[in-house]
Enzyme design. Structure first.
Site, short mmCIF file in Angstrom:
data_model
loop_
_atom_site.label_atom_id
_atom_site.label_comp_id
_atom_site.label_asym_id
_atom_site.label_seq_id
_atom_site.Cartn_x
_atom_site.Cartn_y
_atom_site.Cartn_z
CG HIS A 259 4.19 -3.47 0.47
ND1 HIS A 259 4.69 -4.07 0.43
CD2 HIS A 259 3.23 -3.12 1.32
CE1 HIS A 259 4.19 -5.47 1.38
NE2 HIS A 259 3.26 -4.44 1.81
CG ASN A 260 3.27 0.26 2.88
OD1 ASN A 260 2.44 0.53 2.35
ND2 ASN A 260 2.23 -0.87 3.49
#
Length: 363
Positions: A259-260
């Site tokens: 994620h990210n």
């Protein structure tokens, strides 16, 4: 599907020699090639197999003596493997997905499908989805609520695209690829043992077990044009902002993008690469098989990491890295050589100690 040697050479922008009216129906390795197939003899060592097959024509390296190889025609390619890219596209018969919307698929009434979009059986297209012209959605594919996919996409059987993702043109997702699953993001009420160990580089302090609280993934995934995602690969959605994949990036099978994470343009992530959350990977990077990238670090443009490299800190642009922990490849190889010499060095030291002991005066 059949082409003359002249048609193939013209499409590839290459030189055809000999009888360019010869017709071929496909390609094959030199030793297996039939008379109606184009042999892929792209290196001198490959050409040795021509005598075992029946090929009348072959794709050869630029300076090859095609007549000495007993061929009737040839296509000469200064960079044969690059030519194979376009040739394989010409010869690819596809996966046989049917045109149109299959009656056993489920397409939400609010979804907007472009012209000539195919949707296979048991596929599910969610609410407010937009899919561009000429895209193929294979059987058992799921496209989640609010996702946008550009023109010319190909989602192979079993691919899953989560909600609120934005994907560019000519996207390819292979079997059971997943884009937009929630990130692996959990937190404890107080500082966890992991946090303490990271800060102290090993000491957890007082050990106290705590339950993990889930952090929802509010972001999505944004993917550029001409991106390919391999079988069983997974790209996590962002926690607040989107996870981002740049134009032209190719992701191999069983790759995990946390994620990210931000991945740049035209980067290669090879099989079993694992990228932890919030990492930044630059443009034109190559991460070979089983490379691991720690969270919250930056890998600069044009970096190459050899197989099984473990990256624990940021890497400047242009570096070639290897090992665990990752260091410059030449330094890593020198260390490996020294490590292999250690047993011999230990024996030599032991012999020296014996010699010194024998020569020492009696005390």
């Amino acid at each position: 599907m059949q082409y003359t040697i002249a048609e193939i050479a013209s499409a590839l922008g290459l030189e055809a020699v000999g009888d360019d009216t010869l017709m071929v129906t496909g390609v094959a390795e030199p030793s297996d090639a039939r008379a109606d197939q184009l042999a892929m003899a792209m290196k001198p060592e490959y050409a040795e197999g021509l005598s075992q097959g029946r090929a009348r024509a072959a794709m050869l390296w630029g300076e090859a003596d095609w007549q000495a190889l007993g061929l009737e025609a040839a296509i000469l390619a200064p960079r044969p493997r690059f030519a194979l890219s376009a040739l394989s596209g010409m010869m690819d018969p596809g996966q046989g997905y049917s045109a149109g919307i299959h009656p056993m698929s489920v397409v939400d009434p609010s979804a907007k499908l472009g012209e000539n979009v195919a949707v296979g059986p048991f596929a599910v297209i969610g609410a407010d989805v937009e899919i561009g012209d000429g895209s193929v959605i294979g059987p058992q594919v799921h496209v989640g609520w609010g996702t946008t996919i550009g023109a010319g996409a190909l989602l192979h059987a079993g691919a899953k695209i989560g909600a609120r993702c934005t994907i560019g043109d000519r996207f390819i997702a292979h079997f059971n690829a997943v884009v937009g699953n929630d990130g692996f993001s959990f937190v404890t009420p107080e500082a966890s043992g992991v946090e303490k160990a990271r800060e102290s580089l090993g000491d957890q302090g007082e050990v106290k077990g705590q339950p993990w609280a889930r952090i929802a993934s509010l972001g999505g995934v944004t993917i550029g044009d001409d991106v390919e995602v391999g079988a069983c690969a997974a790209i996590d959605r962002g926690t607040v902002r989107d996870t981002r994949i740049g134009d032209g990036t190719k992701i191999d099978n069983q790759v995990q993008v946390g994620h990210n994470t931000v991945v740049g343009r035209h980067t290669l992530l090879c099989g079993q690469v694992g990228i932890a959350g919030s990492a930044t990977i630059g443009d034109f990077v190559v991460l070979a098989g089983q490379v691991g990238i720690s969270d919250n670090i930056c890998v600069g443009d044009n970096v190459i990491c050899g197989g099984a490299t473990v990256v624990l800190s940021s890497i400047p642009a242009g570096r070639v890295m290897l090992g665990y922990p990752a260091t410059k490849m030449d330094q890593t190889l020198e260390s490996y050589k020294a490590l292999r010499r250690l047993p011999r060095l230990a024996r030599e030291v032991a012999e020296l100690r014996k010699s010194v002991s024998k020569d020492a005066p009696n005390g």
